[in-house]
Design a protein around this motif. Structure first.
Motif, PDB file in Angstrom:
ATOM      1  N   CYS A 209      41.095  32.465  48.258  1.00 48.86           N
ATOM      2  CA  CYS A 209      41.999  31.320  48.108  1.00 48.86           C
ATOM      3  C   CYS A 209      41.439  30.110  48.846  1.00 48.86           C
ATOM      4  O   CYS A 209      40.498  30.217  49.630  1.00 48.86           O
ATOM      5  CB  CYS A 209      43.397  31.659  48.606  1.00 48.86           C
ATOM      6  SG  CYS A 209      44.335  32.715  47.489  1.00 48.86           S
TER       7      CYS A 209
ATOM      8  N   PRO B 111      38.641  38.361  37.412  1.00 45.59           N
ATOM      9  CA  PRO B 111      39.827  37.711  37.979  1.00 45.59           C
ATOM     10  C   PRO B 111      40.183  38.299  39.349  1.00 45.59           C
ATOM     11  O   PRO B 111      39.938  39.475  39.620  1.00 45.59           O
ATOM     12  CB  PRO B 111      40.928  38.021  36.948  1.00 45.59           C
ATOM     13  CG  PRO B 111      40.190  38.323  35.687  1.00 45.59           C
ATOM     14  CD  PRO B 111      38.918  38.974  36.104  1.00 45.59           C
TER      15      PRO B 111
ATOM     16  N   ALA C  63      40.988  42.664  36.762  1.00 45.36           N
ATOM     17  CA  ALA C  63      41.213  41.938  38.004  1.00 45.36           C
ATOM     18  C   ALA C  63      40.884  42.791  39.219  1.00 45.36           C
ATOM     19  O   ALA C  63      41.044  44.014  39.210  1.00 45.36           O
ATOM     20  CB  ALA C  63      42.652  41.452  38.076  1.00 45.36           C
TER      21      ALA C  63
ATOM     22  N   ILE D  72      51.869  37.059  40.243  1.00 43.12           N
ATOM     23  CA  ILE D  72      50.939  36.135  39.599  1.00 43.12           C
ATOM     24  C   ILE D  72      51.593  34.773  39.415  1.00 43.12           C
ATOM     25  O   ILE D  72      50.988  33.722  39.655  1.00 43.12           O
ATOM     26  CB  ILE D  72      50.451  36.706  38.261  1.00 43.12           C
ATOM     27  CG1 ILE D  72      49.609  37.966  38.516  1.00 43.12           C
ATOM     28  CG2 ILE D  72      49.636  35.674  37.490  1.00 43.12           C
ATOM     29  CD1 ILE D  72      49.249  38.728  37.269  1.00 43.12           C
TER      30      ILE D  72
ATOM     31  N   THR E  76      50.215  31.246  41.193  1.00 38.54           N
ATOM     32  CA  THR E  76      49.862  30.112  40.337  1.00 38.54           C
ATOM     33  C   THR E  76      50.784  28.920  40.572  1.00 38.54           C
ATOM     34  O   THR E  76      50.369  27.768  40.382  1.00 38.54           O
ATOM     35  CB  THR E  76      49.882  30.514  38.852  1.00 38.54           C
ATOM     36  OG1 THR E  76      51.147  31.111  38.532  1.00 38.54           O
ATOM     37  CG2 THR E  76      48.785  31.523  38.553  1.00 38.54           C
TER      38      THR E  76
ATOM     39  N   ALA F 125      49.194  27.177  43.547  1.00 38.95           N
ATOM     40  CA  ALA F 125      47.736  26.980  43.511  1.00 38.95           C
ATOM     41  C   ALA F 125      47.366  25.505  43.497  1.00 38.95           C
ATOM     42  O   ALA F 125      47.937  24.717  42.733  1.00 38.95           O
ATOM     43  CB  ALA F 125      47.157  27.680  42.293  1.00 38.95           C
TER      44      ALA F 125
ATOM     45  N   TRP G 159      41.593  25.893  43.484  1.00 37.12           N
ATOM     46  CA  TRP G 159      41.675  27.363  43.421  1.00 37.12           C
ATOM     47  C   TRP G 159      41.288  27.875  42.049  1.00 37.12           C
ATOM     48  O   TRP G 159      41.687  27.306  41.035  1.00 37.12           O
ATOM     49  CB  TRP G 159      43.085  27.854  43.755  1.00 37.12           C
ATOM     50  CG  TRP G 159      43.173  29.358  43.720  1.00 37.12           C
ATOM     51  CD1 TRP G 159      42.632  30.232  44.615  1.00 37.12           C
ATOM     52  CD2 TRP G 159      43.832  30.166  42.731  1.00 37.12           C
ATOM     53  NE1 TRP G 159      42.915  31.532  44.258  1.00 37.12           N
ATOM     54  CE2 TRP G 159      43.641  31.522  43.106  1.00 37.12           C
ATOM     55  CE3 TRP G 159      44.554  29.870  41.572  1.00 37.12           C
ATOM     56  CZ2 TRP G 159      44.157  32.578  42.357  1.00 37.12           C
ATOM     57  CZ3 TRP G 159      45.060  30.927  40.838  1.00 37.12           C
ATOM     58  CH2 TRP G 159      44.882  32.265  41.216  1.00 37.12           C
ATOM     59  N   ARG G 160      40.519  28.940  42.027  1.00 40.75           N
ATOM     60  CA  ARG G 160      40.111  29.582  40.774  1.00 40.75           C
ATOM     61  C   ARG G 160      40.434  31.065  40.855  1.00 40.75           C
ATOM     62  O   ARG G 160      40.137  31.727  41.860  1.00 40.75           O
ATOM     63  CB  ARG G 160      38.600  29.393  40.557  1.00 40.75           C
ATOM     64  CG  ARG G 160      38.194  27.955  40.304  1.00 40.75           C
ATOM     65  CD  ARG G 160      36.723  27.703  40.606  1.00 40.75           C
ATOM     66  NE  ARG G 160      35.843  28.631  39.911  1.00 40.75           N
ATOM     67  CZ  ARG G 160      34.524  28.690  40.118  1.00 40.75           C
ATOM     68  NH1 ARG G 160      33.950  27.879  41.008  1.00 40.75           N
ATOM     69  NH2 ARG G 160      33.782  29.546  39.445  1.00 40.75           N
ATOM     70  N   ASN G 161      41.029  31.567  39.799  1.00 41.73           N
ATOM     71  CA  ASN G 161      41.390  32.986  39.767  1.00 41.73           C
ATOM     72  C   ASN G 161      40.174  33.810  39.327  1.00 41.73           C
ATOM     73  O   ASN G 161      40.164  34.446  38.276  1.00 41.73           O
ATOM     74  CB  ASN G 161      42.560  33.223  38.811  1.00 41.73           C
ATOM     75  CG  ASN G 161      43.074  34.657  38.889  1.00 41.73           C
ATOM     76  OD1 ASN G 161      42.903  35.333  39.900  1.00 41.73           O
ATOM     77  ND2 ASN G 161      43.690  35.122  37.825  1.00 41.73           N
ATOM     78  N   GLU G 162      39.135  33.776  40.153  1.00 41.04           N
ATOM     79  CA  GLU G 162      37.949  34.571  39.886  1.00 41.04           C
ATOM     80  C   GLU G 162      37.184  34.825  41.172  1.00 41.04           C
ATOM     81  O   GLU G 162      37.267  34.052  42.138  1.00 41.04           O
ATOM     82  CB  GLU G 162      37.036  33.895  38.861  1.00 41.04           C
ATOM     83  CG  GLU G 162      36.464  32.568  39.304  1.00 41.04           C
ATOM     84  CD  GLU G 162      35.527  31.972  38.251  1.00 41.04           C
ATOM     85  OE1 GLU G 162      35.621  32.366  37.071  1.00 41.04           O
ATOM     86  OE2 GLU G 162      34.698  31.122  38.634  1.00 41.04           O
TER      87      GLU G 162
END
Length: 316
Positions: A43, A183, A192, A201, A205, A208, A212-215
């Protein structure tokens, strides 16, 4: 006022926000206290943490909120690679930077962490005896326990997918190719790293920030089980506040309780009937930051100068 600053961690530039103390209520003869903050697993500083930093500044505490190398506005490659060793190094570099801020007392620096970084701050404080206090919120303190918990939630299929993606990323790293990402958060059946609920989730989000990138690099899975900050807890010599969610679905609360029991003195353990992401906004955020400020006010209150310490007057 929030100022963008940078500092070096092992030769790589890290980005941080500096929020100077807005009052002098906690200033002592050597200066003001400071809090050093970073986020949890993969994060960034713009994801739900600024409210805490603002509260500390309002209370008279300088705050340094930073991004790890490879994340957010900080430099460093590979991008989105979670290494607990590198992140702890970044904490130490940020602490050194905070101690150089104008008007900050270098011996009244507090380390603050949440989730994955809630474990980091235990290790960092054990390694730096000058740290004045630790705040560890919804912490992940034992990677082995976290890994076993994740395996139970995701099942055998999730474990097999994780191994497959990990292998692909390791091969790409050996070939000096771009990382293979998966993810960070996802539902059961996905690739994920962390299997969670739709509610969780939605919670992450909703807070976020734009960076921030969900990866995350799939190779990160290699390190999770090796990250066991609970082994440092017994070596922390300063006061510690643990804030644990009793229904935390990501960071097992039992592991955090065991870590708190290892701290020999000055430990406070507070529990809340909340899940992992409930502390970043709304009433539970207000409750958590209020408890943190009460904890810090007891530790950081300037000591009155006694008559014995007053300089003597000249005679004659």
């Amino acid at each position: 006022m929030t100022t963008e600053i940078t500092f070096l961690s092992r030769g790589t530039q890290c980005a941080a926000w500096h929020l100077p103390a807005r009052v002098d209520a906690l200033a002592g003869s050597a200066g003001r206290p400071a809090v050093v903050m970073a986020h949890g697993f993969a994060c960034t500083r713009d994801t739900g943490l600024l409210g805490y930093a603002e509260a500390f500044a309002d209370a008279g505490i300088d705050t340094l909120l930073f991004d790890y190398r490879g994340f957010g506005a900080s430099e460093g490659t590979p991008r989105q690679n979670v290494s607990f060793r590198r992140q702890r190094q970044d904490y130490h570099a940020a602490i050194a930077a905070a101690r150089q801020l104008p008007g900050v007392d270098p011996d009244r620096v507090i380390v603050w962490g949440t989730s994955y970084s809630g474990g980091h701050v235990l290790a960092v404080a054990a390694q730096d005896p000058r740290i004045a206090a630790v705040i560890s919120m919804t912490p992940a303190t034992d990677g082995l326990v976290t890994l076993a918990h994740a395996a139970r939630r995701g099942g055998i299929g999730h474990l097999a997918r994780a191994i497959s993606h990990l292998g692909l990323d390791v091969v790409r790293a050996l070939a000096r190719r771009a990382p293979h990402h998966v993810p960070v958060f996802g539902l059961a059946g996905s690739s994920a790293m962390i299997i969670t609920t739709a509610e969780s989730i939605d919670a992450i989000t909703s807070i976020a920030g734009p960076t921030w990138r969900n990866e995350v690099c799939a190779r990160t899975a290699l390190e999770i089980g090796l990250n066991r900050p609970t082994t440092f807890a017994g070596r922390v010599s300063c006061p510690v506040l643990f804030q644990v969610g009793s229904i935390d679905s990501i960071a097992p609360p039992a592991a955090a309780r065991r870590s708190a029991q290892k701290v020999e003195s000055g430990v406070q353990l507070l529990e809340y009937p909340i899940d992992h992401f409930d502390v970043y906004e709304g009433p539970w955020q207000k409750q958590a930051v209020g408890d943190q400020l009460r904890f810090l006010s007891e530790i950081l209150a300037p000591q009155p100068v006694s008559d014995h310490d007053q300089p003597s007057s000249a005679i004659g």
